[in-house]
Design a protein around this motif. Structure first.
Motif, short mmCIF file in Angstrom:
data_model
loop_
_atom_site.label_atom_id
_atom_site.label_comp_id
_atom_site.label_asym_id
_atom_site.label_seq_id
_atom_site.Cartn_x
_atom_site.Cartn_y
_atom_site.Cartn_z
N TYR A 194 46.87 32.53 37.55
CA TYR A 194 47.47 33.65 36.81
C TYR A 194 46.88 34.99 37.28
O TYR A 194 47.61 35.96 37.51
CB TYR A 194 47.21 33.45 35.31
CG TYR A 194 47.79 34.51 34.41
CD1 TYR A 194 49.04 34.34 33.82
CD2 TYR A 194 47.09 35.69 34.14
CE1 TYR A 194 49.57 35.31 32.98
CE2 TYR A 194 47.62 36.66 33.30
CZ TYR A 194 48.85 36.47 32.72
OH TYR A 194 49.37 37.44 31.89
N LEU A 195 45.57 35.04 37.44
CA LEU A 195 44.89 36.31 37.65
C LEU A 195 44.84 36.77 39.10
O LEU A 195 44.93 37.97 39.37
CB LEU A 195 43.46 36.24 37.10
CG LEU A 195 43.32 36.26 35.58
CD1 LEU A 195 41.88 35.94 35.17
CD2 LEU A 195 43.72 37.62 35.03
N LYS A 196 44.67 35.84 40.03
CA LYS A 196 44.47 36.26 41.42
C LYS A 196 45.62 37.10 41.96
O LYS A 196 45.38 38.14 42.61
CB LYS A 196 44.22 35.03 42.31
CG LYS A 196 42.81 34.45 42.16
CD LYS A 196 42.65 33.17 42.97
CE LYS A 196 42.78 33.43 44.46
NZ LYS A 196 42.55 32.19 45.25
N PRO A 197 46.89 36.73 41.74
CA PRO A 197 47.97 37.59 42.23
C PRO A 197 47.97 38.98 41.60
O PRO A 197 48.36 39.96 42.25
CB PRO A 197 49.24 36.82 41.87
CG PRO A 197 48.80 35.41 41.67
CD PRO A 197 47.42 35.49 41.12
N VAL A 198 47.55 39.06 40.35
CA VAL A 198 47.49 40.36 39.67
C VAL A 198 46.45 41.25 40.35
O VAL A 198 46.71 42.42 40.66
CB VAL A 198 47.18 40.19 38.17
CG1 VAL A 198 47.01 41.55 37.51
CG2 VAL A 198 48.27 39.39 37.48
N TYR A 199 45.27 40.67 40.56
CA TYR A 199 44.23 41.44 41.25
C TYR A 199 44.68 41.83 42.65
O TYR A 199 44.49 42.97 43.08
CB TYR A 199 42.94 40.61 41.34
CG TYR A 199 42.09 40.66 40.09
CD1 TYR A 199 41.55 41.86 39.64
CD2 TYR A 199 41.79 39.50 39.38
CE1 TYR A 199 40.75 41.91 38.50
CE2 TYR A 199 41.00 39.54 38.25
CZ TYR A 199 40.48 40.74 37.81
OH TYR A 199 39.70 40.80 36.68
N HIS A 200 45.26 40.90 43.39
CA HIS A 200 45.66 41.19 44.76
C HIS A 200 46.73 42.28 44.81
O HIS A 200 46.70 43.16 45.68
CB HIS A 200 46.16 39.91 45.44
CG HIS A 200 45.05 38.94 45.72
ND1 HIS A 200 45.28 37.60 45.94
CD2 HIS A 200 43.71 39.11 45.82
CE1 HIS A 200 44.12 36.99 46.15
NE2 HIS A 200 43.15 37.87 46.08
#
Length: 284
Positions: A194-200
């Motif tokens: 969930y979070l990694k694409p948001v950060y990227h």
């Protein structure tokens, strides 16, 4: 609170594109349908952790009037389309006594001048949020939908004088917090997905723009919690608002309460998965 209708799907951001760059009658009508559902069903039906809705916070009458005054500014024409028969109905044999004979169709306006549409949408939020702030004797207002961060260019289009405050937190703590949320994946692997694409996405965008001189403030939640009165004064000074003792505060024990949530092996896997994200966000 998180009003969400500025940037979430079906909100003002989608509408701005649908009635300008992406315009055709079908796209525009769909965007108006979704915005209508957002403003008349979803927003009034959603309560925050204090049990309040957006209309209750900004004023029920003000909210309803602002929404009703919006539609005539966005619609070019309305008409009734004969409804297709359902069930075994046909031209001379309706399906039943409650069969609708027609459905209301809407032709949205096309705005060749995007600024004109943004001015209309800005009027909506000025009425809602600005009116509520004025009632409370406040010079400004704040809206905190989390994914505002990924829509900064649109928000500056909508409210050019806005200052966007990015309060960040250590990514491992963010992941730990997500595991406790009912709307987020309940496993470490799921939360990472969930979070990694948001950060990227955020870091990719940030690396392509120059925020120097823009109305943007980035601050660590950990720093705010370490000295809330002092950090608050500094933050409010940058925002050009008077300092005051806020009912809500940043507290260190709340930010560190999940520090021991993961065993060493799990923490090592998380650190590896977020290897480039952690330093890019300003953490070690």
């Amino acid at each position: 609170m998180e009003t969400r209708f500025l940037v979430d799907p079906g909100g003002l951001r989608d509408l701005a594109d649908a009635l300008t760059d992406r315009y055709d009658p079908t796209v525009g009508e769909d965007a108006l349908h979704r915005l209508s559902d957002f403003l008349t069903v979803r927003v009034p039906g959603r309560r925050d952790d204090r049990g309040k809705t957006v209309p209750e916070l900004v004023g029920e009458r003000r909210y309803r009037d602002a929404v009703q005054q919006l539609w005539p500014q966005l619609i070019a024409y309305t008409y009734d389309e004969p409804a297709p028969a359902e069930g075994f109905g046909n031209a001379d044999r309706p399906a039943g006594p409650f069969e609708p004979l027609s459905r209301r169709r809407v032709l949205p306006r096309y705005f060749s001048d995007r600024g004109e549409l943004l001015g209309i949408l800005r009027g909506l939020i000025d009425t809602m949020f600005g009116g509520a702030a004025a009632d409370a004797g406040k010079p400004t207002w704040c809206e905190k939908t989390p994914f505002n961060l990924l829509c900064m260019e649109f928000l500056w289009e909508l409210v050019p004088e806005a200052t966007i405050v990015h309060i960040k937190r250590h990514p491992v703590s963010v992941l730990a917090s997500h595991l406790a949320q009912p709307w987020a994946p309940p496993t470490v692997d799921g939360a990472l997905a969930y979070l990694k694409p948001v950060y990227h996405r955020w870091l990719t965008w940030k690396n392509t723009v120059d925020l120097t001189g823009r109305r943007y403030i980035e601050v660590k939640a950990e720093d705010l919690a370490a000295d809330w009165p002092g950090q608050r004064r500094a933050l409010f000074e940058r925002l050009d608002v008077d300092d005051f003792a806020t009912p809500s505060t940043f507290q260190s024990h709340k930010l560190t309460s999940r520090d021991d949530q993961f065993d060493d092996e799990t923490r090592e896997c998380i650190d590896e998965a977020l290897g480039k994200v952690i330093p890019a966000m300003g953490y070690e």
